[in-house]
Write a protein that holds these residues in place. Structure first.
Motif, PDB file in Angstrom:
ATOM      1  N   LEU A 180       0.889  -1.162   0.000  1.00  0.00           N
ATOM      2  CA  LEU A 180      -0.201  -0.004  -0.019  1.00  0.00           C
ATOM      3  C   LEU A 180       0.899   1.402  -0.151  1.00  0.00           C
ATOM      4  N   MET A 181       1.961   1.381   0.795  1.00  0.00           N
ATOM      5  CA  MET A 181       2.971   2.342   0.844  1.00  0.00           C
ATOM      6  C   MET A 181       3.392   2.509  -0.555  1.00  0.00           C
ATOM      7  N   LEU A 182       4.051   1.187  -1.261  1.00  0.00           N
ATOM      8  CA  LEU A 182       4.436   1.409  -2.334  1.00  0.00           C
ATOM      9  C   LEU A 182       3.603   1.916  -3.401  1.00  0.00           C
ATOM     10  N   ILE A 183       2.333   1.611  -3.593  1.00  0.00           N
ATOM     11  CA  ILE A 183       1.226   2.286  -4.299  1.00  0.00           C
ATOM     12  C   ILE A 183       1.176   3.748  -4.123  1.00  0.00           C
ATOM     13  N   LEU A 184       1.110   4.203  -2.910  1.00  0.00           N
ATOM     14  CA  LEU A 184       0.985   5.456  -2.633  1.00  0.00           C
ATOM     15  C   LEU A 184       2.068   6.442  -3.034  1.00  0.00           C
ATOM     16  N   GLY A 185       3.168   5.787  -2.857  1.00  0.00           N
ATOM     17  CA  GLY A 185       4.703   6.422  -3.262  1.00  0.00           C
ATOM     18  C   GLY A 185       4.563   6.658  -5.105  1.00  0.00           C
ATOM     19  N   GLY A 202       1.971   6.694  -6.734  1.00  0.00           N
ATOM     20  CA  GLY A 202       0.795   7.818  -7.212  1.00  0.00           C
ATOM     21  C   GLY A 202       1.326   9.017  -7.072  1.00  0.00           C
ATOM     22  N   ILE A 203       2.425   9.555  -6.277  1.00  0.00           N
ATOM     23  CA  ILE A 203       3.101  10.797  -6.256  1.00  0.00           C
ATOM     24  C   ILE A 203       4.045  10.855  -7.075  1.00  0.00           C
ATOM     25  N   GLY A 204       4.984   9.839  -7.377  1.00  0.00           N
ATOM     26  CA  GLY A 204       6.183   9.967  -8.097  1.00  0.00           C
ATOM     27  C   GLY A 204       5.826  10.089  -9.606  1.00  0.00           C
ATOM     28  N   ALA A 205       4.784   9.428 -10.214  1.00  0.00           N
ATOM     29  CA  ALA A 205       4.619   9.313 -11.390  1.00  0.00           C
ATOM     30  C   ALA A 205       3.922  10.489 -12.045  1.00  0.00           C
ATOM     31  N   PRO A 206       3.077  11.142 -11.116  1.00  0.00           N
ATOM     32  CA  PRO A 206       2.583  12.578 -11.680  1.00  0.00           C
ATOM     33  C   PRO A 206       3.700  13.673 -11.649  1.00  0.00           C
ATOM     34  N   LEU A 207       4.308  13.593 -10.580  1.00  0.00           N
ATOM     35  CA  LEU A 207       5.671  14.470 -10.357  1.00  0.00           C
ATOM     36  C   LEU A 207       6.399  14.331 -11.268  1.00  0.00           C
ATOM     37  N   ARG A 208       6.829  13.144 -11.810  1.00  0.00           N
ATOM     38  CA  ARG A 208       7.856  13.126 -12.996  1.00  0.00           C
ATOM     39  C   ARG A 208       7.414  13.700 -14.218  1.00  0.00           C
ATOM     40  N   TYR A 209       6.042  13.535 -14.618  1.00  0.00           N
ATOM     41  CA  TYR A 209       5.464  14.404 -15.606  1.00  0.00           C
ATOM     42  C   TYR A 209       5.620  15.776 -15.608  1.00  0.00           C
ATOM     43  N   LEU A 210       5.042  16.147 -14.335  1.00  0.00           N
ATOM     44  CA  LEU A 210       5.106  17.731 -14.153  1.00  0.00           C
ATOM     45  C   LEU A 210       6.330  18.361 -14.027  1.00  0.00           C
ATOM     46  N   VAL A 211       7.342  17.759 -13.564  1.00  0.00           N
ATOM     47  CA  VAL A 211       8.480  18.241 -13.621  1.00  0.00           C
ATOM     48  C   VAL A 211       9.249  18.304 -14.977  1.00  0.00           C
ATOM     49  N   ASP A 212       8.943  17.262 -15.704  1.00  0.00           N
ATOM     50  CA  ASP A 212       9.490  17.242 -17.111  1.00  0.00           C
ATOM     51  C   ASP A 212       8.673  18.192 -17.890  1.00  0.00           C
ATOM     52  N   ARG A 213       7.554  18.475 -17.955  1.00  0.00           N
ATOM     53  CA  ARG A 213       6.983  19.383 -18.618  1.00  0.00           C
ATOM     54  C   ARG A 213       7.356  20.816 -18.337  1.00  0.00           C
ATOM     55  N   ALA A 214       7.387  21.161 -17.160  1.00  0.00           N
ATOM     56  CA  ALA A 214       7.956  22.473 -16.791  1.00  0.00           C
ATOM     57  C   ALA A 214       9.487  22.640 -16.949  1.00  0.00           C
ATOM     58  N   ILE A 215      10.306  21.897 -17.011  1.00  0.00           N
ATOM     59  CA  ILE A 215      11.684  21.897 -17.599  1.00  0.00           C
ATOM     60  C   ILE A 215      11.610  22.035 -19.139  1.00  0.00           C
ATOM     61  N   ARG A 216      10.972  21.386 -19.754  1.00  0.00           N
ATOM     62  CA  ARG A 216      10.871  21.350 -21.307  1.00  0.00           C
ATOM     63  C   ARG A 216      10.441  22.719 -21.649  1.00  0.00           C
ATOM     64  N   GLY A 264      11.258   4.554  -1.436  1.00  0.00           N
ATOM     65  CA  GLY A 264      12.046   3.939  -2.445  1.00  0.00           C
ATOM     66  C   GLY A 264      11.607   3.492  -3.788  1.00  0.00           C
ATOM     67  N   PRO A 265      11.072   2.165  -3.675  1.00  0.00           N
ATOM     68  CA  PRO A 265      10.534   1.735  -4.840  1.00  0.00           C
ATOM     69  C   PRO A 265       8.935   2.433  -5.281  1.00  0.00           C
ATOM     70  N   GLY A 266       8.518   3.038  -4.381  1.00  0.00           N
ATOM     71  CA  GLY A 266       7.080   3.802  -4.358  1.00  0.00           C
ATOM     72  C   GLY A 266       7.356   5.131  -5.210  1.00  0.00           C
ATOM     73  N   LEU A 267       7.939   5.989  -4.570  1.00  0.00           N
ATOM     74  CA  LEU A 267       8.074   7.500  -5.123  1.00  0.00           C
ATOM     75  C   LEU A 267       9.079   7.448  -6.070  1.00  0.00           C
ATOM     76  N   CYS A 268      10.658   6.993  -5.667  1.00  0.00           N
ATOM     77  CA  CYS A 268      11.589   6.966  -6.518  1.00  0.00           C
ATOM     78  C   CYS A 268      11.426   6.296  -7.599  1.00  0.00           C
ATOM     79  N   GLY A 269      10.970   5.048  -7.679  1.00  0.00           N
ATOM     80  CA  GLY A 269      10.694   4.040  -8.526  1.00  0.00           C
ATOM     81  C   GLY A 269       9.799   4.494  -9.631  1.00  0.00           C
ATOM     82  N   ALA A 270       8.831   5.454  -9.170  1.00  0.00           N
ATOM     83  CA  ALA A 270       7.812   6.095 -10.327  1.00  0.00           C
ATOM     84  C   ALA A 270       8.427   7.272 -10.759  1.00  0.00           C
ATOM     85  N   LEU A 271       9.221   8.076 -10.045  1.00  0.00           N
ATOM     86  CA  LEU A 271       9.883   9.263 -10.164  1.00  0.00           C
ATOM     87  C   LEU A 271      10.898   9.150 -11.321  1.00  0.00           C
TER      88      LEU A 271
END
Length: 120
Positions: free
Chosen positions: A4-9, A11-25, A64-71
């Motif tokens: 559950l913690m992995l899924i929560l992380g 869920g934060i990391g994947a959208p964060l990756r997208y938003l950071v990438d778009r902002a930098i681009r 670890g595997p949650g936030l950073c794995g998705a980020l």
């Protein structure tokens, strides 16, 4: 509970990756994949901190595997590097590969050193 913690992380990391990438681009219209490099280095630094810190298992799974794995994203790094090479930007492709690997290792070591110095 760890899954559950992995899924929560994630869920934060994947959208964060997208938003950071778009902002930098939007700020850097070069052929170099600065967004992917940024999220990967941030994830490496956080994972380095995580390996050097003593924290509860649930939090380790969240970060670890949650936030950073998705980020972080090895597949996007690989794809972007191949695209650079295919479109005639071999120098940028090599630079992306070398910088990503060396800076990623350096970021992880820095994170671990910071954790050892300040979190234990």
């Amino acid at each position: 509970m760890n899954w559950l913690m992995l899924i929560l992380g994630a869920g934060i990391g994947a959208p964060l990756r997208y938003l950071v990438d778009r902002a930098i681009r939007s700020r850097h219209e070069t052929g170099f994949p600065w967004g992917t490099l940024t999220v990967n280095l941030v994830a490496c630094t956080i994972l380095g901190l995580l390996t050097g810190a003593t924290i509860p298992t649930n939090l380790q799974h969240l970060i670890g595997p949650g936030l950073c794995g998705a980020l972080s994203t090895y597949s996007t790094f690989s794809y972007e590097t191949l695209q650079l090479a295919r479109t005639g930007s071999q120098i940028l492709a090599v630079a992306n590969a070398v910088i990503s690997v060396l800076a990623g290792l350096g970021a992880a070591l820095l994170g671990q050193a910071l954790a050892n110095a300040f979190l234990n």
